[in-house]
Design an enzyme around this catalytic site. Structure first.
Site, short mmCIF file in Angstrom:
data_model
loop_
_atom_site.label_atom_id
_atom_site.label_comp_id
_atom_site.label_asym_id
_atom_site.label_seq_id
_atom_site.Cartn_x
_atom_site.Cartn_y
_atom_site.Cartn_z
N LYS A 87 -2.13 -5.40 4.88
CA LYS A 87 -3.46 -5.74 5.41
C LYS A 87 -4.13 -4.46 5.93
CE LYS A 87 -1.87 -10.35 6.07
NZ LYS A 87 -2.08 -11.66 6.64
N HIS A 108 -6.87 -13.51 -1.69
CA HIS A 108 -6.18 -13.80 -0.44
C HIS A 108 -7.09 -14.65 0.46
CE1 HIS A 108 -4.32 -13.20 3.47
NE2 HIS A 108 -3.21 -12.87 2.81
N SER A 158 4.08 -16.12 7.08
CA SER A 158 5.07 -15.92 8.13
C SER A 158 6.50 -15.83 7.61
CB SER A 158 4.95 -17.01 9.21
OG SER A 158 3.67 -16.96 9.82
P1 PGA Z 1 2.07 -13.11 7.13
O1 PGA Z 1 0.96 -12.83 6.02
O2 PGA Z 1 3.41 -12.86 6.49
O3 PGA Z 1 1.77 -12.14 8.23
O4 PGA Z 1 1.92 -14.52 7.54
C1 PGA Z 1 1.14 -13.22 4.68
C2 PGA Z 1 -0.06 -12.84 3.88
O5 PGA Z 1 -1.17 -12.86 4.41
O6 PGA Z 1 0.05 -12.49 2.69
#
Ligand code: PGA
Length: 262
Positions: free
Chosen positions: A15, A102, A219
């Protein structure tokens, strides 16, 4: 040896996080990689840092273990599109993958199904492996609409991307309510969606349904990876938060390696 016809895959979505210092530390941490040749692993840093990550991987001789991807792309090859990056530029910089659609792009940057479909097609034609993200919100799940939503999102992509392209693409099922919230779908909840997606694709083309790699995202951590990867239709993970922690990320890769051994 993995006799599975789909190679497991773990993709790290950093991200909008990173710095030169963070890259040095993270890649140094990843050099503890025990080498999982049966798992495709990729890092998707912010576009600005892709070259830096590539150089750091080379410094540690890790470039054959970790591929590179981007988190977004535009659907044109070049021209007057201020601020955008073309698929060809990503290929030129050594990217193999690109995350498309996404939920953060859909919700925060108002990307609609048509734009996502155009991006998917452009990425595929440029030779990138598109990681096609789909997923329902908490309200949609509560209304019993999960499957309807993910099918609609995938169908919209298939308006522009030929079905055959899915054999070499990746689908990432990411329930919006599980992204960055610490609320993971249970392995059974995720498997139910993955299996339904594969069935739905199988009605259109059984061979492609067998080949398409379907990742779970939301997550994913070292602690819950085994449960998810033990499910037959979960081929790996798209990892957000845990991908910027080298120890966590390597454990998730190791889990994919272990659980997909047959
Ligand atoms: P996260 O994000 O593992 O922090 O929940 C997953 C993603 O957005 O691809």
């Amino acid at each position: 040896m993995i006799s599975h016809f789909r190679k497991p895959c773990v993709i790290g979505n950093w991200k909008m996080q990173g710095s030169r210092e963070m890259i040095s530390n993270l890649v140094s941490g990843l050099s503890a990689n025990k080498n999982y040749p049966e798992v495709d692993i990729a890092l998707c840093p912010p576009t600005l840092y892709i070259e830096r990550v590539q150089a750091a991987l080379e410094d540690y001789a890790l470039q054959d273990h970790f591929a590179l991807g981007a988190q977004n792309v535009y659907c044109e090859s070049g021209g007057a599109f201020t601020g955008e990056t073309s698929p060809e530029m990503l290929v030129d910089m050594g990217c193999r993958y690109v995350i498309i659609g996404h939920s953060e792009r859909r919700q925060l940057f108002f990307e609609d199904d048509t734009l996502i479909a155009r991006k998917s097609r452009a990425a595929y034609h440029a030779g990138l492996i598109p990681i096609l993200c789909i997923g329902e919100t908490a309200a949609e799940r509560a209304a019993g609409k999960t499957f309807e939503i993910v099918c609609r999102q995938l169908q919209a992509i298939l308006e522009k991307l030929p079905l055959v392209a899915l054999a070499t693409s990746i689908i990432a099922y990411e329930p919006v309510w599980a992204i960055g919230t610490g609320l993971t779908a249970t392995p059974e909840q995720a498997e139910a969606v993955h299996a339904s997606l594969r069935d739905w694709l199988g009605k259109q083309d059984p061979e492609i349904a067998k080949k398409v790699c379907i990742l779970y995202g939301g997550s994913v951590k070292a602690e819950n990876a085994d449960g998810l990867f033990s499910m037959p239709n979960i081929d790996g993970a798209l990892v957000g938060g845990a991908s910027i922690d080298a120890g966590q990320f390597l454990k998730i890769c190791q889990s994919a390696f272990k659980c997909k051994q047959i």
